[in-house]
Design an enzyme around this catalytic site. Structure first.
Site, PDB file in Angstrom:
ATOM      1  N   TYR A 147      94.524  22.297 -19.691  1.00 57.59           N
ATOM      2  CA  TYR A 147      93.918  23.318 -20.553  1.00 57.59           C
ATOM      3  C   TYR A 147      93.779  22.793 -21.990  1.00 57.59           C
ATOM      4  CZ  TYR A 147      93.823  27.456 -23.599  1.00 57.59           C
ATOM      5  OH  TYR A 147      93.512  28.362 -24.590  1.00 57.59           O
TER       6      TYR A 147
ATOM      7  N   THR B 187      92.651  26.268 -29.975  1.00 64.08           N
ATOM      8  CA  THR B 187      94.016  26.736 -29.703  1.00 64.08           C
ATOM      9  C   THR B 187      95.113  25.809 -30.223  1.00 64.08           C
ATOM     10  OG1 THR B 187      95.610  27.109 -27.898  1.00 64.08           O
ATOM     11  CG2 THR B 187      93.786  25.657 -27.405  1.00 64.08           C
TER      12      THR B 187
END
Ligand code: NAP
Ligand code: G4F
Length: 346
Positions: free
Chosen positions: A157, A129
């Site tokens: 995250y 990501t």
């Protein structure tokens, strides 16, 4: 013989788009979902109805034995690891679970492939990501982040994803596995979870138009994101696994927009022009004709540290994979609001 693809996180946004794409391409599609595969369970029912062609397997990313059994039984040609705790805001509240699932979960899938003796035959995609970059001023390339840009994750995250990214590359180097990472910038659409800002806005706009809701509360309106359409991005994932050699690729649009702009365009779709007044937590988005408050700030949605700006450079994916996004920013906003107007009218 049809190729077999195993998708973890098949019930999520990207899982649904990817399953449909692979089915269309003639794959036998297998999907990992959590739960007990009870026919009465709403999540199971929903996936079953949407993807009647998919073979569903119950497994948790934390459960190495279940993942290994799945690999041994299916012997997939391709594994797409999409399962994760994927909400950045939530990861601040539950960092340990996020590390276990989003980080160590990747290792479990890679180990399951090895334990099943498939490391020389199964191709593996890891959902990396843009959150790994962090959007900080010092590491922000003017023309957008490329595959080689420096990482500085800003959330539990992002940190967990960085572990997943490196263990994927590490297993490629250690064991010669065909492992690719797709460093994907934000991608949205009609399957996006309502906890993410774009879908929260498109659903609220539809409900406001239909008289079902009066206004929406948001957090940081000034963060910028490189937003594409999820349907375009799963095509890129598939292309990455069809190359001669495994590699890392950025998928992005090369454009960045604020949450504020997303709101303005979404309200424009229902004929409302937003005018802004006030600042900070007192800022309001008003209906420019009636002065009715449609957008308010709620600090509950602020994050302890924010990624202020994300902009990706998709040149490598465009030249090597021949990938190009089809849906542009206004097209994405329209698609989401149109979808939610129909869904909320039912
Ligand atoms: P999503 O909608 O949140 O889907 C994630 C899926 O993972 C959900 O179906 C969830 O299952 C499943 N999952 C969570 N914990 C699990 C566990 N312990 N065991 C098994 N499954 C579990 O995410 P998405 O937007 O489709 O994104 C797909 C992947 O790409 C994610 O890894 C995400 O982090 C990454 N990514 C997304 C974007 C984006 O903009 N969408 C950008 C870059 C990277 P339940 O349905 O049961 O909750
Ligand atoms: O929609 P978001 O929650 O997505 P975020 O944090 O960019 O993460 C998404 O994209 C990542 C790729 O860059 C993925 F890896 C990740 O899995 C996920 O799919 O928030 C976008 C922006 C943030 O700056 C947030 O602070 O919107 C801001 N925001 C403002 N108000 C809000 C809200 N975000 C949410 N979720 N809810 C709000 O009310």
């Amino acid at each position: 013989m049809a190729k077999k693809a195993l998708i973890t996180g098949i019930a999520g946004q990207d899982g649904g788009h990817l399953a449909a794409l692979l089915h269309e391409k003639g794959y036998e599609v297998y999907g990992v979902i959590r739960g007990q595969l009870e026919a009465s369970h709403p999540r199971y029912q929903q996936v079953r109805t949407e993807m009647p062609y998919a073979n569903l397997i119950m497994a948790d990313l934390l459960d190495l034995s279940a993942l290994t059994r799945a690999m041994q039984e299916i012997k997939p040609d391709e594994v797409y690891n999409l399962a994760a705790i994927s909400h950045v805001g939530y990861s601040f509240r539950d960092p340990v679970l996020t590390a276990d699932v989003t980080g160590k979960g990747v290792l479990n899938v890679l180990e399951a492939i090895r334990l099943a003796g498939l490391e020389k035959t199964t191709r593996f995609y890891q959902a990396s990501t843009s959150e790994m970059f962090g959007g900080l001023e010092y590491n922000r390339p003017e023309t957008g982040y490329t595959e080689d840009a420096a990482f500085h994750p800003r959330s539990p995250y992002g940190v967990a994803k960085l572990y997943g990214h490196w263990i994927t590359k590490n297993y490629r180097e250690n064991y010669g596995m065909f492992n690719v990472t797709g460093i994907l910038f934000n991608h949205e659409g009609e399957r996006r979870g309502p906890e993410f800002v774009t879908r929260k806005i498109s659903q609220a706009v539809a409900r406001i138009k239909l008289g079902l809701q009066e206004s929406i509360e948001l957090g940081n309106l000034d963060a910028k994101r490189d937003w594409g359409y999820a349907g375009d991005y799963v095509e890129g994932m598939w292309r990455m696994l069809q190359q001669d050699e495994p590699d890392d690729y950025v998928l992005a649009t090369g454009e960045t927009h604020t949450i504020r702009e997303f709101c303005e365009l979404a309200f424009k779709e229902i004929g409302i022009t937003i005018s802004w007044s006030g600042s900070g937590v007192d800022e309001k988005g008003l209906n420019s004709e009636t002065n009715e408050v449609l957008i308010a700030i709620n600090p509950e949605f602020f994050r302890p540290s924010e990624v202020d700006l994300l902009l990706g450079d998709p040149t490598k994916a465009e030249t090597v994979l021949g990938w190009k996004r089809k849906v542009d920013f206004p097209g994405l906003v329209k698609l989401m609001v149109d979808h939610d107007l129909k869904a909320e009218s039912k």
